[in-house]
Design a protein around this motif. Structure first.
Motif, mmCIF file in Angstrom:
data_model
loop_
_atom_site.group_PDB
_atom_site.id
_atom_site.type_symbol
_atom_site.label_atom_id
_atom_site.label_comp_id
_atom_site.label_asym_id
_atom_site.label_seq_id
_atom_site.Cartn_x
_atom_site.Cartn_y
_atom_site.Cartn_z
ATOM 1 N N ARG A 287 5.893 20.175 14.284
ATOM 2 C CA ARG A 287 6.396 19.109 14.014
ATOM 3 C C ARG A 287 6.430 18.162 15.297
ATOM 4 N NH1 ARG A 287 9.229 18.076 9.268
ATOM 5 N NH2 ARG A 287 8.961 15.782 9.756
ATOM 6 N N PRO A 288 5.277 17.991 16.170
ATOM 7 C CA PRO A 288 5.349 17.334 17.364
ATOM 8 C C PRO A 288 5.908 16.026 17.442
ATOM 9 C CG PRO A 288 2.965 17.626 16.289
ATOM 10 C CD PRO A 288 3.915 18.270 15.763
ATOM 11 N N GLU A 289 5.823 15.181 16.338
ATOM 12 C CA GLU A 289 6.313 13.746 16.170
ATOM 13 C C GLU A 289 7.707 13.922 16.420
ATOM 14 O OE1 GLU A 289 6.647 15.425 12.162
ATOM 15 O OE2 GLU A 289 5.096 15.571 13.662
ATOM 16 N N ILE A 290 8.468 14.792 16.068
ATOM 17 C CA ILE A 290 9.947 14.742 16.304
ATOM 18 C C ILE A 290 10.415 15.319 17.629
ATOM 19 C CG2 ILE A 290 12.078 16.228 15.614
ATOM 20 C CD1 ILE A 290 10.944 16.963 13.051
ATOM 21 N N GLY A 291 9.393 15.932 18.320
ATOM 22 C CA GLY A 291 9.612 16.175 19.774
ATOM 23 C C GLY A 291 9.417 14.991 20.571
ATOM 24 N N ALA A 292 8.426 14.395 20.119
ATOM 25 C CA ALA A 292 8.064 13.253 20.980
ATOM 26 C C ALA A 292 9.062 12.088 20.677
ATOM 27 C CB ALA A 292 6.721 12.501 20.306
ATOM 28 N N SER A 293 9.447 11.770 19.699
ATOM 29 C CA SER A 293 10.506 10.737 19.363
ATOM 30 C C SER A 293 11.842 10.938 19.966
ATOM 31 C CB SER A 293 10.906 10.633 17.930
ATOM 32 O OG SER A 293 11.245 11.736 17.206
#
Length: 300
Positions: A287-293
Motif C-alpha cells: 500500500r505505497p500510497e499510505i507510506g507516501a501520505s
C-alpha cells in the motif's frame, strides 16, 4: 488442549469488551464457569449480567492486570471458588502510537504494564496451580492463550511502544509453550495475533491510570491514533469470529492463532530479510500510497 469444555473454568482478562467478552460468551455457551476480569467497572458489570443470563456460574472482579499483588489475590479467589482453571485468557491490552522517541516514560510504563506485565502476571499466577491440578488428576486439561498482535510479528512504523509490548508477548508465549512441553502433556499454550478487528482497543486512553495522565499528543501520535481507529473500525473480521478461532485452537492444540492469515505475507517478507541479512523491507510495499501520505505528513 481441551476437548470437552463442559463444567470447566475459564479466566478471562479484558473481559468487558472485544475478544475477552466474546470468548466469555462462548465459554458460557459451552457450559464453563466464567471468571471475568476487567479494569472498567461499568463494562465489567454489563459483561457479568450477560454471562449470568447465559446460565454460567460467574465470578466478576475489577482487576488491574499490571499489578502482581492484585493478580495473585484474584488467582487465589479463583482457586477457592472453582479450583484450578482450565482456560486462562491473558487478553487485556491497550495501545498508543507515534514516533518511538516521542513516547513518554508514562506511555511506556502504561502499555508495557498492561500488555506485557498483564500477561506475565497471568502466567505466573495461574500456571503453577494448573500444573498442580495436572499432577493430581490425569484427566485434567489446561490451556493458556495470550493475546499478542500481528504487531508482535511485524514492526509497523509509528507504533513503537505497542510493537515492543506485543513482540515480547509472542516471545513469552513461544517460550511458555516449550517450557510446558518439558514438564507436562496436559497443559499447553497458544498466542493470538489479531490484525485489525473492531474492538475497543482504539479507545484505550479511557483506561489510563490516574497517575499516568496523557500529555498533549504530538503530530505523529495524532496521525497514529487516526489511522489506527480507521483501520480497526473498518475491519471485516469480527471479535466473535476471532473467539471461535481461539476455542478451535484450544481444542486442536494449535499454537499460532491468526484473525487474518493473508497478512502473513508481510511476516514472510520480514523473516526472509532477517535470514538473508537484508535491511528491513518497506512496510508499505503493498500500500505505497499510505507510506507516501505518512511521510508527507511527518516531514511537512
Amino acid at each position: 488442549m481441551i476437548k470437552n469444555f463442559e463444567g470447566k473454568t475459564a479466566v478471562l482478562t479484558g473481559a468487558g469488551s472485544g475478544f475477552g467478552l466474546e470468548c466469555a460468551r462462548l465459554a458460557a455457551r459451552k457450559g464453563m464457569n466464567v471468571v471475568l476480569l476487567d479494569i472498567q467497572q461499568e463494562s465489567l458489570n454489563a459483561a457479568e449480567a450477560q454471562i449470568k443470563a447465559l446460565g454460567a456460574r460467574t465470578l466478576a472482579r475489577r482487576v488491574d492486570v499490571s499489578q502482581s499483588a492484585e493478580m495473585d489475590s484474584l488467582a487465589q479467589q479463583v482457586l477457592e471458588t472453582f479450583g484450578a482453571p482450565h482456560f486462562v485468557f491473558n487478553n487485556a491490552g491497550v495501545a498508543t502510537g507515534g514516533l518511538i522517541w516521542e513516547s513518554s516514560v508514562k506511555d511506556w510504563e502504561w502499555v508495557l504494564g498492561v500488555n506485557l506485565w498483564g500477561v506475565i502476571n497471568g502466567v505466573r499466577s495461574f500456571t503453577p496451580m494448573m500444573l498442580q491440578a495436572a499432577r493430581e488428576d490425569p484427566a485434567y486439561e489446561g490451556h493458556i492463550v495470550n493475546t499478542a498482535s500481528m504487531a508482535g510479528l511485524l514492526t509497523p512504523p509509528n507504533m513503537g511502544v505497542y510493537n515492543v509490548s506485543k513482540h515480547a508477548v509472542v516471545a513469552l508465549t513461544e517460550t511458555l509453550y516449550q517450557d510446558l512441553k518439558l514438564v507436562t502433556d496436559q497443559v499447553s499454550a497458544s498466542v493470538l495475533c489479531p490484525y485489525f478487528v473492531p474492538t475497543g482497543i482504539s479507545h484505550s486512553e479511557r483506561n489510563r491510570p490516574q497517575g499516568s495522565p496523557a500529555t498533549e499528543l504530538t503530530p505523529s501520535q495524532r496521525i497514529s491514533q487516526a489511522m489506527t481507529e480507521k483501520a480497526v473500525n473498518s475491519g471485516k473480521v469480527t471479535a466473535e469470529e476471532v473467539a471461535q478461532k481461539v476455542f478451535d485452537a484450544i481444542a486442536d492444540d494449535q499454537f499460532y492463532v491468526f484473525s487474518h492469515p493473508k497478512a502473513l505475507g508481510n511476516v514472510a517478507s520480514r523473516m526472509e530479510a532477517i535470514v538473508s541479512i537484508q535491511n528491513p523491507p518497506d512496510p508499505f510495499a503493498e500500500r505505497p500510497e499510505i507510506g507516501a501520505s505518512l511521510r508527507e505528513a511527518l516531514r511537512g
